[in-house]
Design a protein around this motif. Sequence first.
Motif: not given
Length: 346
Positions: A139-146, A148-152, A171-176, A221-227
Motif C-alpha cells: 500500500x505504502x510504496x504503491x501509493x507514494x512511489x508509483x 506520487x499522491x499529493x495533498x488536494x 494513507x490517502x487521507x493522511x496525505x490530504x 488524479x490517482x487510481x489505485x487498482x486492485x481489481x
Amino acid sequence: MSPRTFSQIVLRDRPVADILPDTFESKTKAFDELHVGKSQALVQVTYLSLDPAMRGWIRDRRSYLPPVKIGEVMRSGGLGVVVSVGEGSKFQKGDLVSGGFGWTEYAVVDDKSMEKISPPPGSTSLDFLNTLGMTGMTAYFGLHDVGQLKAGETLVVSGAAGAVGALVCQLGKRAGARVIGIAGTADKCAWLEGDLGVDKALNYKSPTFREDFVKAVGYLDVYFDNVGGEILELALSRLNQNARIVLCGGISAYNDPQPKGLTGYLNLISQRAKMQGFIVFDYAEQYSVAVKEIAAGLADGSIKSKFHIVEGLHNAPSALPMLFSGANVGKLVVKVSDEPSMSPKL
C-alpha cells in the motif's frame, strides 16, 4: 513435549480457472524428519497470510517468483515462534518471527529467510501480516512511489475493503487527498465511510454504479487498482491530466483463463497519464521508512487494521477463494496455532 506428527498442505493440481477443492491436499509428516542445521531455526507457525498473489504463484508461467511446484508446500508468508535453534543461529528460543513459512505447522528455516519481530506501540504481532508487513509495504510504496499522491488530489481505490485497499484509503487521507473507495456490499461501504473516513464509498454492484462513479469522482488524479476489468476501464475514462494509475492487482481476472484486454488505454495519451505496475519486494531496502510512518498511525489511532481470521491450517484451501468472491473484510489470515509456551521441555 514435541508432537509425533505435523501437517502440511501441498499443491496437488494447477487449476485452469477457479481454485477447486482438489487443488491442494494435506500431508502428515513425522516430526523427527525436521532437522535443524547450522544458522537455522525450527519454527512453530502461528498465523499464515492469504493473499490474491497466491493465485499467480500456482500458475506455471514466468513471473517475479518461480511457480509453486506440484507436491510442494504452498507458499505463504506467516508468523511463528522459534522452538529450537541450530549452531550459530542468530535467533533464540521463544523469538517471535515472520517469514515465508508456507502452509505448514512447523518449518525449518534459514536465519536469512526470516526476521524477528517486535510490535511497536499500538500494534500486535498480527499486524506484521497486515499493515506492518507485505500488505502495508504494498500500500505504502504503491501509493507514494508509483502513485506520487499529493495533498488536494482525488484518489480512487478499488478493492477498498480488502487489506491493501483499506490501508491505501487511510494513507490517502493522511496525505490530504480526497478519497473515494469502491467495494462490493453496503456493509463494506459503510465501514469505509464510518470507520476509515473515506470521503465517499461506492458499491460496484449497484445498478447506478457508473453514474455514481462519475458524480462522486469527477476526474481522478490517482487510481489505485486492485481489481482490473470493467472498473479499470471506467477509471481510464475519468482521468485528469497527468493522472497516475497504480497497477497493484487485477483480481477480477485472476481466475479467468482468457482475460480481456483494455480498450480505453488511449486516454493515457490524451491526458498525458501513466499506468505502472510494481512489485513490493523491489522496495525491501526502504521498508523501514514505511514501517515507521504506519506504526505512528497505528499508535495515534489514525490507521486502523481489521482481520478476518480463519481457524485451522486445514481450512486454508477453502479460505483462499474468499479473496476472489469478496467474502472477507480486511486482512484474511489463517490461525494455525496458539503461541507455544516456552517450557524447558519443548
